[in-house]
Design an enzyme around this catalytic site. Structure first.
Site, PDB file in Angstrom:
ATOM      1  N   SER A 106       0.829  -1.200   0.000  1.00  0.00           N
ATOM      2  CA  SER A 106       0.000   0.000   0.000  1.00  0.00           C
ATOM      3  C   SER A 106       0.865   1.253   0.000  1.00  0.00           C
ATOM      4  O   SER A 106       1.993   1.244   0.497  1.00  0.00           O
ATOM      5  CB  SER A 106      -0.894   0.030   1.237  1.00  0.00           C
ATOM      6  OG  SER A 106      -0.143   0.368   2.396  1.00  0.00           O
ATOM      7  N   ASP A 107       0.342   2.327  -0.580  1.00  0.00           N
ATOM      8  CA  ASP A 107       0.918   3.631  -0.291  1.00  0.00           C
ATOM      9  C   ASP A 107       0.704   3.862   1.199  1.00  0.00           C
ATOM     10  O   ASP A 107      -0.173   3.251   1.826  1.00  0.00           O
ATOM     11  CB  ASP A 107       0.243   4.711  -1.142  1.00  0.00           C
ATOM     12  CG  ASP A 107       1.137   5.929  -1.350  1.00  0.00           C
ATOM     13  OD1 ASP A 107       2.094   6.106  -0.560  1.00  0.00           O
ATOM     14  OD2 ASP A 107       0.895   6.703  -2.281  1.00  0.00           O
ATOM     15  N   TRP A 108       1.512   4.739   1.783  1.00  0.00           N
ATOM     16  CA  TRP A 108       1.514   4.890   3.234  1.00  0.00           C
ATOM     17  C   TRP A 108       0.181   5.470   3.716  1.00  0.00           C
ATOM     18  O   TRP A 108      -0.159   6.612   3.429  1.00  0.00           O
ATOM     19  CB  TRP A 108       2.687   5.775   3.667  1.00  0.00           C
ATOM     20  CG  TRP A 108       3.936   5.030   3.989  1.00  0.00           C
ATOM     21  CD1 TRP A 108       4.681   5.149   5.124  1.00  0.00           C
ATOM     22  CD2 TRP A 108       4.620   4.033   3.183  1.00  0.00           C
ATOM     23  NE1 TRP A 108       5.765   4.293   5.086  1.00  0.00           N
ATOM     24  CE2 TRP A 108       5.755   3.605   3.910  1.00  0.00           C
ATOM     25  CE3 TRP A 108       4.376   3.460   1.944  1.00  0.00           C
ATOM     26  CZ2 TRP A 108       6.637   2.648   3.443  1.00  0.00           C
ATOM     27  CZ3 TRP A 108       5.256   2.499   1.460  1.00  0.00           C
ATOM     28  CH2 TRP A 108       6.364   2.102   2.204  1.00  0.00           C
TER      29      TRP A 108
END
Length: 356
Positions: free
Chosen positions: A168-170
């Site tokens: 995932s993106d953060w």
């Protein structure tokens, strides 16, 4: 403060070179620095399409053209991964603006998706097999990137044959169970204990199939083991990498028109105008910000090359957002008194960044 590394030109500059060999060479240098600094996976390249001039991450995206972006990304990935360091192809998919990026719903029909927003990812995945692919924050046709089964499973893993893991993106994960079920293998930043307990409970209750969790774990472990095969710690050649960065920057420059001004003569009077000639603005702001090993100051480099030319410097504009007619008047006067004027201008950090 981050450990020092080479501040290579942005993806937007690299793409303007149209040079896949150069992209591969830059990738190899990036891998050498990752090895020196004990990094297993680099979080890039970003290959979203440039669709609005105010996207805060345009600098780290390659191009408006999916074929160019895909080919350059594949070459960069080959350079990095050829030395045993992973990449994270991002942000999958249709992440093209910063405004409300965490929640915005991109409505894209199938043809547009296949002709504009997905081809760069498809090229990079099929030709270079990045170790990881990073999902986007936004929703696509109503479904968050971290829970989008069509994107993460149907297209990426099954249709394109992606072998690595999806990260995932953060902060992009909203529902860890739904994300796992729909192809998101690793949540970042690392899941809180509560999230982990939820996954365990979901498997025990039958809400989440154990086979789904097993596949996510297997995908992650394959990359963990692959990363462990690369010995870390060898120093990198900072001066050589700086020279390569300068070459990439040069190759990325685009000359629109030349009315006999260039090349500049090593004689006469040259007025250098703009604060960033003395205080270079050389990287985009946000998560990509680094501590550079060295920085070339444009005015100082011009002085080295000037020969018999006389250089003058005018600040031109202030560091803040105020109006300074006196600085403009000074610059205009310098330009009038010179044979040629060089403008070195840049938006300040507070004007452009990831996230706004």
């Amino acid at each position: 403060e981050a450990l020092a590394s080479t501040c290579f030109p942005t993806a937007s500059c690299l793409a303007a070179s149209w040079d896949t060999d150069l992209a591969c060479a830059m990738g190899e240098a990036l891998a050498e620095e990752a090895i020196a600094l004990d990094v297993d996976v680099l979080l890039g390249p970003g290959i979203n399409m440039k669709r609005t001039p105010v996207c805060g991450r345009n600098f780290e995206y390659f191009a408006e053209d999916p074929f160019l972006a895909g080919k350059l990304a594949a070459s960069l990935i080959d350079g990095i991964q050829g030395k045993g360091v992973g990449t994270s192809l991002k942000h999958y998919a249709a992440n093209n603006q910063e405004h409300e990026r965490m929640t915005i719903n991109a409505l894209v029909d199938e043809r547009t998706l296949r002709e504009i927003y997905l081809p760069a990812f498809e090229i990079a995945v099929k030709e270079a097999q990045p170790w990881t692919v990073m999902c986007a924050y936004n929703r696509l046709n109503g479904v968050y990137g971290s829970e989008n089964h069509k994107l993460l499973v149907d297209i990426l893993k099954e249709e394109w044959g992606f072998e690595g893991f999806v990260v995932s993106d953060w902060g992009a994960v909203h529902d860890r169970i739904a994300a796992l079920r729909n192809g998101l293998d690793l949540e970042m930043p690392g899941p809180r204990p509560r999230r982990t307990r939820e996954v365990v409970a979901a498997v025990r209750s039958g809400e989440l199939a154990e086979a789904v969790l097993d596949e996510a774990a297997a995908r992650i472990l394959r990359i963990v083991f692959k990363a462990a095969e690369t010995p870390k710690g060898a120093p990198f050649a900072a001066a050589e990498h700086h020279a390569l960065a300068r070459k990439v920057a040069g190759e990325g420059m685009v000359l629109l028109k030349n009315d006999g001004i260039l090349p500049l003569k090593a004689s006469g009077r040259i007025a250098v105008i703009g604060r960033s000639a003395q205080e270079p603005h050389y990287q985009g702001h946000g998560s990509s910000h680094i501590t550079p090993t060295m920085v070339d100051v444009p005015f100082a480099e011009l002085e080295k090359l000037a020969g018999g030319a006389q250089l003058t410097y005018s600040e031109g504009y202030p560091v803040d957002d105020s109006s300074r007619p006196d600085l403009i008047a000074e610059a205009v006067g310098a330009a009038k008194a010179a044979d040629v004027a060089l403008l070195d201008v840049a938006l300040p950090t507070f004007k452009e960044s990831e996230g706004y």
